[in-house]
Design a protein around this motif. Sequence first.
Motif, PDB file in Angstrom:
ATOM      1  N   GLY A 113     -12.596   6.441  -3.779  1.00 51.31           N
ATOM      2  CA  GLY A 113     -11.804   6.080  -2.592  1.00 51.31           C
ATOM      3  C   GLY A 113     -10.316   6.057  -2.866  1.00 51.31           C
ATOM      4  O   GLY A 113      -9.519   5.943  -1.937  1.00 51.31           O
ATOM      5  N   ALA A 114      -9.941   6.114  -4.136  1.00 47.26           N
ATOM      6  CA  ALA A 114      -8.541   5.896  -4.477  1.00 47.26           C
ATOM      7  C   ALA A 114      -7.608   6.888  -3.784  1.00 47.26           C
ATOM      8  O   ALA A 114      -6.555   6.514  -3.280  1.00 47.26           O
ATOM      9  CB  ALA A 114      -8.345   5.976  -5.989  1.00 47.26           C
ATOM     10  N   LYS A 115      -8.062   8.147  -3.724  1.00 47.94           N
ATOM     11  CA  LYS A 115      -7.195   9.171  -3.127  1.00 47.94           C
ATOM     12  C   LYS A 115      -6.953   8.872  -1.648  1.00 47.94           C
ATOM     13  O   LYS A 115      -5.821   8.877  -1.168  1.00 47.94           O
ATOM     14  CB  LYS A 115      -7.857  10.544  -3.261  1.00 47.94           C
ATOM     15  CG  LYS A 115      -7.378  11.275  -4.506  1.00 47.94           C
ATOM     16  CD  LYS A 115      -7.836  12.716  -4.491  1.00 47.94           C
ATOM     17  CE  LYS A 115      -7.707  13.267  -5.892  1.00 47.94           C
ATOM     18  NZ  LYS A 115      -8.653  14.357  -6.159  1.00 47.94           N
ATOM     19  N   VAL A 116      -8.072   8.585  -0.956  1.00 49.94           N
ATOM     20  CA  VAL A 116      -7.957   8.269   0.474  1.00 49.94           C
ATOM     21  C   VAL A 116      -7.027   7.066   0.659  1.00 49.94           C
ATOM     22  O   VAL A 116      -6.119   7.060   1.492  1.00 49.94           O
ATOM     23  CB  VAL A 116      -9.348   7.943   1.056  1.00 49.94           C
ATOM     24  CG1 VAL A 116      -9.236   7.627   2.534  1.00 49.94           C
ATOM     25  CG2 VAL A 116     -10.292   9.100   0.801  1.00 49.94           C
TER      26      VAL A 116
ATOM     27  N   ALA B  43      -0.264  -3.469   0.462  1.00 55.06           N
ATOM     28  CA  ALA B  43      -1.484  -4.014  -0.142  1.00 55.06           C
ATOM     29  C   ALA B  43      -2.386  -2.894  -0.643  1.00 55.06           C
ATOM     30  O   ALA B  43      -2.939  -2.956  -1.746  1.00 55.06           O
ATOM     31  CB  ALA B  43      -2.218  -4.886   0.881  1.00 55.06           C
ATOM     32  N   LEU B  44      -2.523  -1.842   0.183  1.00 57.10           N
ATOM     33  CA  LEU B  44      -3.379  -0.731  -0.223  1.00 57.10           C
ATOM     34  C   LEU B  44      -2.785   0.000  -1.431  1.00 57.10           C
ATOM     35  O   LEU B  44      -3.511   0.529  -2.272  1.00 57.10           O
ATOM     36  CB  LEU B  44      -3.562   0.245   0.944  1.00 57.10           C
ATOM     37  CG  LEU B  44      -4.413  -0.288   2.104  1.00 57.10           C
ATOM     38  CD1 LEU B  44      -4.497   0.745   3.219  1.00 57.10           C
ATOM     39  CD2 LEU B  44      -5.819  -0.652   1.621  1.00 57.10           C
ATOM     40  N   ALA B  45      -1.462   0.032  -1.494  1.00 52.77           N
ATOM     41  CA  ALA B  45      -0.826   0.741  -2.595  1.00 52.77           C
ATOM     42  C   ALA B  45      -0.899  -0.036  -3.902  1.00 52.77           C
ATOM     43  O   ALA B  45      -0.802   0.534  -4.997  1.00 52.77           O
ATOM     44  CB  ALA B  45       0.637   1.034  -2.244  1.00 52.77           C
ATOM     45  N   LEU B  46      -1.092  -1.367  -3.789  1.00 53.86           N
ATOM     46  CA  LEU B  46      -1.043  -2.205  -4.987  1.00 53.86           C
ATOM     47  C   LEU B  46      -1.980  -1.753  -6.113  1.00 53.86           C
ATOM     48  O   LEU B  46      -1.539  -1.579  -7.250  1.00 53.86           O
ATOM     49  CB  LEU B  46      -1.319  -3.675  -4.616  1.00 53.86           C
ATOM     50  CG  LEU B  46      -1.313  -4.624  -5.812  1.00 53.86           C
ATOM     51  CD1 LEU B  46       0.100  -4.826  -6.318  1.00 53.86           C
ATOM     52  CD2 LEU B  46      -1.951  -5.966  -5.466  1.00 53.86           C
ATOM     53  N   PRO B  47      -3.288  -1.526  -5.852  1.00 44.89           N
ATOM     54  CA  PRO B  47      -4.183  -1.133  -6.952  1.00 44.89           C
ATOM     55  C   PRO B  47      -3.715   0.163  -7.613  1.00 44.89           C
ATOM     56  O   PRO B  47      -3.820   0.312  -8.837  1.00 44.89           O
ATOM     57  CB  PRO B  47      -5.530  -0.926  -6.262  1.00 44.89           C
ATOM     58  CG  PRO B  47      -5.441  -1.662  -4.986  1.00 44.89           C
ATOM     59  CD  PRO B  47      -4.004  -1.673  -4.590  1.00 44.89           C
TER      60      PRO B  47
ATOM     61  N   GLY C 217      -4.706   6.021  -1.258  1.00 48.10           N
ATOM     62  CA  GLY C 217      -3.318   6.391  -1.522  1.00 48.10           C
ATOM     63  C   GLY C 217      -2.678   7.063  -0.327  1.00 48.10           C
ATOM     64  O   GLY C 217      -1.547   6.742   0.058  1.00 48.10           O
ATOM     65  N   VAL C 218      -3.445   7.972   0.291  1.00 44.56           N
ATOM     66  CA  VAL C 218      -2.897   8.680   1.448  1.00 44.56           C
ATOM     67  C   VAL C 218      -2.620   7.701   2.591  1.00 44.56           C
ATOM     68  O   VAL C 218      -1.555   7.719   3.223  1.00 44.56           O
ATOM     69  CB  VAL C 218      -3.878   9.791   1.904  1.00 44.56           C
ATOM     70  CG1 VAL C 218      -3.422  10.383   3.240  1.00 44.56           C
ATOM     71  CG2 VAL C 218      -3.973  10.861   0.834  1.00 44.56           C
ATOM     72  N   VAL C 219      -3.593   6.795   2.830  1.00 41.18           N
ATOM     73  CA  VAL C 219      -3.410   5.818   3.919  1.00 41.18           C
ATOM     74  C   VAL C 219      -2.196   4.935   3.636  1.00 41.18           C
ATOM     75  O   VAL C 219      -1.355   4.696   4.516  1.00 41.18           O
ATOM     76  CB  VAL C 219      -4.681   4.951   4.081  1.00 41.18           C
ATOM     77  CG1 VAL C 219      -4.430   3.839   5.097  1.00 41.18           C
ATOM     78  CG2 VAL C 219      -5.845   5.808   4.520  1.00 41.18           C
ATOM     79  N   ALA C 220      -2.092   4.446   2.391  1.00 41.54           N
ATOM     80  CA  ALA C 220      -0.977   3.576   2.035  1.00 41.54           C
ATOM     81  C   ALA C 220       0.346   4.294   2.240  1.00 41.54           C
ATOM     82  O   ALA C 220       1.279   3.739   2.848  1.00 41.54           O
ATOM     83  CB  ALA C 220      -1.115   3.116   0.583  1.00 41.54           C
ATOM     84  N   ALA C 221       0.432   5.545   1.770  1.00 39.07           N
ATOM     85  CA  ALA C 221       1.679   6.291   1.902  1.00 39.07           C
ATOM     86  C   ALA C 221       2.028   6.492   3.369  1.00 39.07           C
ATOM     87  O   ALA C 221       3.180   6.322   3.782  1.00 39.07           O
ATOM     88  CB  ALA C 221       1.552   7.637   1.191  1.00 39.07           C
ATOM     89  N   THR C 222       1.003   6.815   4.173  1.00 38.55           N
ATOM     90  CA  THR C 222       1.257   7.020   5.602  1.00 38.55           C
ATOM     91  C   THR C 222       1.797   5.744   6.242  1.00 38.55           C
ATOM     92  O   THR C 222       2.786   5.774   6.992  1.00 38.55           O
ATOM     93  CB  THR C 222      -0.052   7.435   6.310  1.00 38.55           C
ATOM     94  OG1 THR C 222      -0.655   8.480   5.551  1.00 38.55           O
ATOM     95  CG2 THR C 222       0.223   7.895   7.718  1.00 38.55           C
ATOM     96  N   LEU C 223       1.134   4.611   5.935  1.00 37.28           N
ATOM     97  CA  LEU C 223       1.568   3.344   6.532  1.00 37.28           C
ATOM     98  C   LEU C 223       2.999   3.008   6.134  1.00 37.28           C
ATOM     99  O   LEU C 223       3.806   2.576   6.946  1.00 37.28           O
ATOM    100  CB  LEU C 223       0.624   2.221   6.110  1.00 37.28           C
ATOM    101  CG  LEU C 223      -0.724   2.207   6.822  1.00 37.28           C
ATOM    102  CD1 LEU C 223      -1.644   1.162   6.213  1.00 37.28           C
ATOM    103  CD2 LEU C 223      -0.530   1.925   8.305  1.00 37.28           C
TER     104      LEU C 223
END
Lengths: 790, 348
Positions: A359-362, A399-403, A364-370
């Motif tokens: 899931g990490a890639k997804v 938060a999503l980008a943190l991990p 990452g994309v969501v975090a970057a978009t947000l």
Amino acid sequence: MTRVTLSALLSHWWRNPLQLFTLLAGLALATALWSGVQAINAEARASYDAAAATLGEGQFDRLKRRDGAPMTQDTYIALRRAGWLVSPVIEGRVDGVRLLGIEPLTAPGGLAPRAFGTVSALAGFSTGDILVAPDTKLARARLVVDAGIAPDTAISDIGTAQDILGRDGEIDLLVIAADQPILQRPLSEIAPELVRQEASTGADIASLTDSFHLNLTAFGLLSFAVGIFIVHGAIGLAFEQRRGTVRTLRALGVPLRLLVVLMGCELMGLAVFAGIMGVGLGYLIAGMLLPDVAATLRGLYGAEVAGTLQLRPIWWISSMAIALGGTALAASGALWRLSRLPLLAGAQPRALALAAGRGAKVQGVVAATLLLVAGGLALAGGGVVAGFTLLAALLIGAALALPLVLAAVLGWASNRAQGVTTSWFWADTKQQLPGLSLALMALLLAMAANIGVSTMVSSFRLTFVGFLDQRLASELYISAETPEQANLIETFSQRNAEAVLPIQKVEIALAGIPTEIYGNRDHATYRDNWQFLSATDTPWDSMHSGTGILINEQLARRGGIAIGDPLDVATSSLKVVGIFGDYGNPIGQAIIDETLFKTMFPEGSPTRFGVRISPENVDDFVAKMAAEIGVPAANTVNQAGIKAFSLGVFDRTFTVTTALNILTLAVAGFAILMSLLTLTSMRVPQLAPAWAMGMTRRQMGLLELVRTVLLALLTGAVALPLGLALAWVLLAVVNVAAFGWRLPMFLFPLDYLWLGGFALLAAAIAALWPAIRLAKTPPSDLLKVFSNER
Amino acid sequence: MNVKLFIILLILPFHLDAQGFAGLGQTPEGFAQPAPDPIFSFPQDHGAHSDYRIEWWYLTANLTGEDGLEYGLQWTLFRTSLAPEDKEGWASSQLWMGHAAVTTPDAHYVTERLARGGVGQAGVRADPFEAWIDDWAFTGPFDRATLRATGPAFGYDMTMQANGPLVFHGDAGYSRKSANDQASYYYSQPYFQITGTLHLPDNDVRVVGDAWLDREWSSQPLASDQTGWDWFSLSLKGGAKLMGFQLRGDDTYTSATWIEADGTTTPFPNGAFSALPLGVTDIEGRKVPTLWQVQLPDKGIDVTVEAVNPNAWMETSVPYWEGPVRVNGSHQGRGYLEMTGYDGVTSQ
């Protein structure tokens, strides 16, 4: 079969009561924070509504004297006799309670607390009954309790109120009924000293108190986000741990659909239980904080809020919905994964990490978009909705980008590590990250919220205190009751003080915006103390020469007025030479020279005075003035008193903020504790080889502690910029959009250091028990790993 | 008399209960009571009698417009006292209520004002005469007065001249309202010539006609079983006038005064006058009789009385029906009809 399957599923909780506790406590805490904040908001709003309903504030236009002084009853009668359907109101305070005197027969519908249903009620009211809300402390006879009345407000007949306040024959304002007769003489003929205030302006406390609630709501949302991460983590772990059970049950022939349904029902049952606990807990939190919130709102804005809590359906229903919705949200992913699990898939704990890796890639994309959306909104957005959207995008994105950030840092460290133990430590930390990441996200949000909110509150305090210093530059303020007394005060002060500064104002519309315009005397007090947000080189000289005008930020923003723009005032056109900050004021404000003011508004005369005098002489001055010209001390306000009062208000605000800060940090610490406890038992197979190769259990426990603190530290490093960004959004975007003024942002590095320390402490405390448990793992357990792979 | 309204009302939701209509059947402890053989003194008695619980200045007018249409006009000031003793300022026990209306054949405009006594917003002064509430005023001298009222939809400015003597009802102004002790002081000025302008929503109309003023005060004008009344003031061709009313209760009580063109009066006791409803109008669920047969056999009167506008309902704090009427039958003429106690759908 359903019953047997259910009991098999539930048996998991019997064997792991700690996990059950985690799940319930996480949900309950998340719900509690949310419902606590909602309860406070709902209570305060209900209080305003009651106030609005009693006063008809915002419903009716009003007439007031231009100079703000009370009018005489004769003016009221003259208006009635000229065909004006107006109703008199007098206001004052008695024993800390706001007393409103109204006239029940002429009050427009909706103004009086309720229709006087009987002749005896009307007779009672007109002869001295005082209507009060339940629990109002007023030492008066003939109190009649009426639940429709705002807290700490008393309503009586105007005659009764005039008696109590010692203001015979005086009226503060006239409420204008909506329907007026077709023929009436113009106001200017009957009472030219009165001005009409439109219903939407005037004493509209809502826009001010909204500021406070907006902050609370933001806090509530952040708290809930923190809570949802916890719940998500707890549910995810519970499902992960029951893979074995699920595999066995399915192998025994239980249909997948039945399993999914049963586990869904089971979770909802738990959510209802935890939600009820959370609402109860939230009620306790709100009950403890509400008196301080009420005191803050009263002090800051004069809005009355009951200090006691009522169970309002709106918030406990919404809190339960949040608990159930949050659980459903958190569980849907887990149930979905469960439904796709191959029948005999292995039940390794690593599954979690592997799934997270996929899931990490997804993610990452969501975090970057947000984060991109947040950036775009910060640059281009406007309005309160955009402000909150920006907040949400920023926080969730971060938060999503943190991990991912943590994984990158750990990977980098791991690559540079020397020595076996160090390499193993970094690798093992990275390996643990997926299991801890939800708890760390919660910690991130909690810390960011704390940094953001405390920066905002502290900035507000600094700004406001500076603003008070500027506005309350005189040591003493005196109110005159009559123009004659005003003359006496001015003469007396000129003889006995260093300087006297008359304060005179009228309310007019400038650029179509309701504005108070002041006529200021040229004095160093203003030149030395006032600061401008922007100004020409010589704003005071230009203003006092009669060609310039100073305006407040609200007027500048709403009217789109900049330095150098012309502004029509009465018959002249003046140039805007300075814009000053004016915090907490809902309407426009402008300053012109005293001489010009007197030419433009000859009917007004100053009724208040600022007196410059050395602080130690203030008491003597007041005593002498009372003795010589009979101005009572009650008509004076000591600057030191106002400042002390204002600071007291802020201290209460801090109490609330600090309490919420501690609560969110505690919740985040709890999340770490629970994640670690769950992971500890799952990690035995990974630790056994390290132990077998000679690392002591004590060492491993210690490393466990270090690891957690390190992760918390890294999270803190991300939280600091995030928190500052949050504060910036609240101060520079949301506040401007909502209230028309921008608060300057100040930084408080020492506070952040303390906060970081607390967060590390919370993380360390949370890690302590799991570390001790780890250090005390029986060697037999570790040995079992080699004899029996689960 | 006319037992005209009552009042008092203010604001109460009136139930037609044992207190009679609008609380007028309540016991008047501590207030002065009307007594037989009154001696009136003018101009003082045109003013307020605050030792009595209720009082009114009640003017109605039948008008003809320059457009040829029939109009009706009402201007009424009610006084009620919450306690027998009066005080200064806001502590005054006096409450005032004003009703104004204009009736046209197809519209009825009503407005209402309420006021406290003691502060100058409303009151009645005997000399020089003025009765006022807010900007509404009936301003003397009493025989050559001006009259004004305004509302959100209409208003009027009138001048009046009295062309005849005051008329005293019942026993020289002592008017009985039941077989027991209920009574009031009651006199009228039915000879006002009135002229002026009605300000209506679409236009101003010049009007001319005649007006009838009723003055009445008491402390308990109704028996507790009386739930309403039907009151007629009729001006007949030839100059004679008839005032008659019936009070509806367990037994109907009637009273009438026959007024010759020169002002000579003949009072008629209970039972001489009768009014029989011939037709009802449904006004939003209320059944209101707007066509009557009125008889006073002793004077050869047998007429039908028909509302100019059957929908002249007074939607005020205390609702009732009040409007101009046409008289046909044994005599021709016009007048005013007031009916109370029809607020309930089944109150008859």
